[in-house]
Enzyme design. Structure first.
Site, short mmCIF file in Angstrom:
data_model
loop_
_atom_site.label_atom_id
_atom_site.label_comp_id
_atom_site.label_asym_id
_atom_site.label_seq_id
_atom_site.Cartn_x
_atom_site.Cartn_y
_atom_site.Cartn_z
N CYS A 19 -73.52 63.52 43.00
CA CYS A 19 -73.57 64.82 43.64
C CYS A 19 -72.59 64.85 44.80
O CYS A 19 -72.86 65.39 45.86
CB CYS A 19 -74.97 65.17 44.07
SG CYS A 19 -75.83 63.85 44.89
N GLY A 20 -71.45 64.25 44.61
CA GLY A 20 -70.40 64.33 45.62
C GLY A 20 -70.80 63.63 46.89
O GLY A 20 -71.44 62.58 46.87
#
Lengths: 146, 315
Positions: B92-93
């Site tokens: 998720c980055g």
């Protein structure tokens, strides 16, 4: 109503904002009994019990809302009700209330026979169902009279 | 020939990765929509209740006789706790890194105060490797449905605060602003204090309307008696009301923080996966170019070989 003193009134629950309106008076069920709040009420915080809210809006309309408990925060010209759940009477469904009531009643009867059951939780459920029923009846009466 | 085979194998594998990232993007988008709905529904309640709590705290820290342990500042801060809300899964980055580094930034500002972490969500475990002390770990369900889930967290926080294990409790979470923007935040939870340093103040939800002292003071002037300051009546009694209202409202705050974090997680996963899909597309087209070049070079080489062989025979 010569002077136009009003209250900014809001009922919010974790799910939604039930009502947000200018009103002239509201009756709320607190733990110590019902209180009616008029404009210019002194700041007050209190705990609500399951029951019926009666709200008079600025156009003299009555609104009936059932709550299942929560808090009320009264400020000088603003009333905020932080309810656990709240429903407007016209949105209540009688069949479901009756079903919930009978279920809660039987659960309470059962809890009375078993000492290890949580009686208070069951009683609250019953109270909530009863409050909804009362709200519905009150609303019907109000609309019939009109 | 060996080279083209290798490249085509890579193209295939990147194509497969792309399929996965695209699927994840779509799943995250669907989850995000749900999470955003949940966040918006609770926001009004959370903001209004936080306002109420701040009013109460403004009064409790005034000169009135009202005192409540959860609202009162301690003379010195010997130890603090941070409830760190992270995701359970990666991909998720910079979502988890951002909130953790934000928490550590706040720690750095007060180097003399030892801090313990209370983790919510599996990815918070990275603080172990950063030589931080972890007091407790709580599981986080991916689809948050009921505020009952936060009860154990807040119970522990309140108990440890009252037993003076901690003198301050913060919550670090990611605030959801829009699907494209999430802001990591650290917010002071206990004691509830209007005079807390601005850095830690804030209403969950909209960073634009984050509460500052001016706003609260203004509100006080507007809504409460001008000359009596923050004077509330309590029914039945101040103790009873505060004992009931504060834990419940703190619960709502943590619940809201979790919802915000969930919405942020899904949005940042969605954009991370979107970028990954795009990168994969780009890579595939680049590799296809290489592949064609290599193939052509191979053919050219073959023709050259054949014609060279034919020429040799002619001679």
């Amino acid at each position: 109503m010569a002077d136009k003193k009003t209250i900014k009134f809001e009922i919010v629950t974790p799910e939604n904002t039930v009502l947000s309106k200018e009103i002239i008076q509201v009756t709320v069920p607190t733990q110590d009994g019902e209180i009616t709040i008029l404009p210019e009420h002194i700041p007050l915080v209190s705990i609500l019990r399951p029951g019926v809210l009666e709200i008079k809006t600025i156009d003299q309309e009555m609104e009936i809302v059932s709550v299942s408990g929560g808090f009320i925060d009264v400020l000088r010209d603003k009333v905020v009700i932080l309810a656990d759940t709240a429903e407007r009477a016209e949105e209540l469904d009688e069949e479901r209330i009756v079903a919930a009531k009978t279920k809660a009643e039987s659960a309470k009867a059962e809890a009375l026979n078993h000492e290890d059951y949580d009686l208070s939780a069951v009683s609250v459920k019953l109270e909530v169902a009863l409050a909804r029923e009362r709200a519905l009846h009150k609303w019907r009466k109000l609309k019939n009279v009109k | 020939m060996a080279k083209t085979k290798e490249i085509s194998r890579r193209i295939k594998s990147i194509g497969n990765t792309k399929k996965i990232t695209r699927a994840m993007e779509m799943v995250a988008a669907a989850k995000m929509r749900k999470a955003i709905e949940a966040v918006l529904r609770t926001r009004t309640y959370a903001n209004l209740s936080w306002e109420t709590v701040l009013h109460l705290s403004a009064m409790a820290n005034g000169d009135g006789e009202l005192r409540h342990p959860l609202l009162t500042n301690r003379a010195e801060t010997k130890k603090a706790a941070i409830i760190l809300i992270t995701s359970n899964r990666g991909m998720c980055g910079a979502y988890n890194t951002a909130v953790i580094s934000k928490a550590k930034e706040s720690i750095k500002l007060h180097p003399d105060v030892p801090v313990e972490f209370i983790l919510v969500g599996k990815k918070g475990a990275t603080v172990y490797s950063q030589k931080q002390i972890v007091a407790a770990e709580f599981p986080k369900s991916d689809a948050l449905t009921d505020s009952a889930e936060v009860v154990p967290i807040i119970k522990m926080a309140i108990a440890d605060f009252l037993s003076a294990k901690y003198d301050k409790v913060f919550v670090a979470y990611t605030d959801f602003v829009s699907p494209a923007k999430q802001v990591p935040r650290v917010k002071q939870l206990l004691p509830v204090d209007i005079k807390a340093e601005d850095e830690f103040l804030g209403i969950v939800g909209d960073p634009k309307v984050s509460v500052t002292k001016d706003l609260i003071a203004e509100k006080g002037k507007q809504h409460l008696h001008a000359n009596s300051g923050f004077e509330y009546i309590f029914e039945p009694s101040p103790e009873e009301v505060l004992d009931k209202i504060i834990p419940r409202l703190l619960e709502v705050q943590i619940y809201q923080a979790l919802l915000e974090a969930n919405a942020s997680e899904h949005s940042s996963r969605m954009s991370a996966m979107h970028q990954a899909t795009e990168a994969a597309t780009e890579m595939v087209s680049e590799l296809t170019l290489f592949y064609n070049k290599a193939r052509q070079a191979g053919i050219t080489a073959e023709i050259a070989e054949i014609s060279a062989g034919a020429n040799a025979l002619l001679d």
